[in-house]
Design a protein around this motif. Structure first.
Motif, mmCIF file in Angstrom:
data_model
loop_
_atom_site.group_PDB
_atom_site.id
_atom_site.type_symbol
_atom_site.label_atom_id
_atom_site.label_comp_id
_atom_site.label_asym_id
_atom_site.label_seq_id
_atom_site.Cartn_x
_atom_site.Cartn_y
_atom_site.Cartn_z
ATOM 1 N N LYS A 266 39.838 49.044 52.737
ATOM 2 C CA LYS A 266 40.007 50.293 53.493
ATOM 3 C C LYS A 266 38.648 50.845 53.925
ATOM 4 N N VAL A 267 37.682 50.855 52.995
ATOM 5 C CA VAL A 267 36.346 51.372 53.295
ATOM 6 C C VAL A 267 35.678 50.569 54.408
ATOM 7 N N LYS A 268 35.822 49.253 54.358
ATOM 8 C CA LYS A 268 35.152 48.365 55.324
ATOM 9 C C LYS A 268 36.045 48.037 56.529
ATOM 10 N N ASN A 269 37.229 48.637 56.576
ATOM 11 C CA ASN A 269 38.180 48.411 57.665
ATOM 12 C C ASN A 269 38.523 46.917 57.825
ATOM 13 N N PHE A 270 38.732 46.266 56.685
ATOM 14 C CA PHE A 270 39.115 44.846 56.681
ATOM 15 C C PHE A 270 40.637 44.752 56.692
ATOM 16 N N LYS A 271 41.183 44.186 57.736
ATOM 17 C CA LYS A 271 42.636 44.071 57.910
ATOM 18 C C LYS A 271 43.133 42.803 57.212
ATOM 19 N N LYS B 62 41.593 46.398 47.582
ATOM 20 C CA LYS B 62 42.280 47.238 48.574
ATOM 21 C C LYS B 62 41.441 48.456 48.941
#
Length: 168
Positions: free
Chosen positions: A59-64, A55
């Motif tokens: 968030k860091v890699k903007n992975f939805k 998680k």
């Protein structure tokens, strides 16, 4: 006698990480590039640690990941270097089993080989999950040899093939 239901419950946690709307199997790999990183980055994390670190990386890699498919989530886990290796899996499953059944931690039960250098002993005291590998688990002090014909369910088998990382 080993309670297979309890053991399977702890195995299942690695097969069903709670990530988004899916239950995702933990990727298996040995991360040779990150020997001194977080437990989850060196194949030694618990399922809870893996879920938490995933998680953070999402968030860091903007992975939805909330709407991602299982294959996309597993690919992302592999891309950021999160997974479990064989000794990490065995150690954490056995540790959770022993805590539940005997109220004991695995870290206190294994004996280090007699010829283990002091710096490795200190490393084991400081980072037991990362240091409790196949050499300790299958050492003469912690295991015994059986003939192949006598191997039974739940036995751990150590390969002694003559190639890199073969003692698994």
């Amino acid at each position: 006698m080993i309670d297979k239901n309890i053991l399977n419950k702890h195995i299942k946690r690695f097969l069903e990480l709670r990530l988004g709307r899916h239950l995702v199997p933990t990727p298996y790999f040995i991360n040779y590039l990150r020997k001194k990183d977080l437990r989850v980055m060196v194949g030694k994390g618990t399922p809870d640690e893996i879920e938490t670190e995933f998680k953070i990386w999402a968030k860091v890699k903007n992975f939805k990941y909330e709407n991602a498919e299982i294959s996309e989530i597993r690919n992302f886990l592999c891309e950021v270097g999160i997974g479990i290796d064989c000794s990490g899996f065995v150690v954490h499953v056995l540790n959770e089993y022993l805590k539940e059944v005997k109220n004991k931690s695995i870290w206190k039960l294994f004996r280090l080989p007699k010829d283990y250098p002091i710096y490795l002993r200190i490393g084991y005291l400081l980072r037991p999950a990362e240091k409790l590998g196949v050499k300790i688990i299958t050492s003469d002090d912690n295991s015994y040899m059986v003939q192949l014909k006598d191997v039974s369910e739940l036995d751990l088998i150590k390969s002694t093939a003559k190639k890199n990382n073969s003692e698994h």
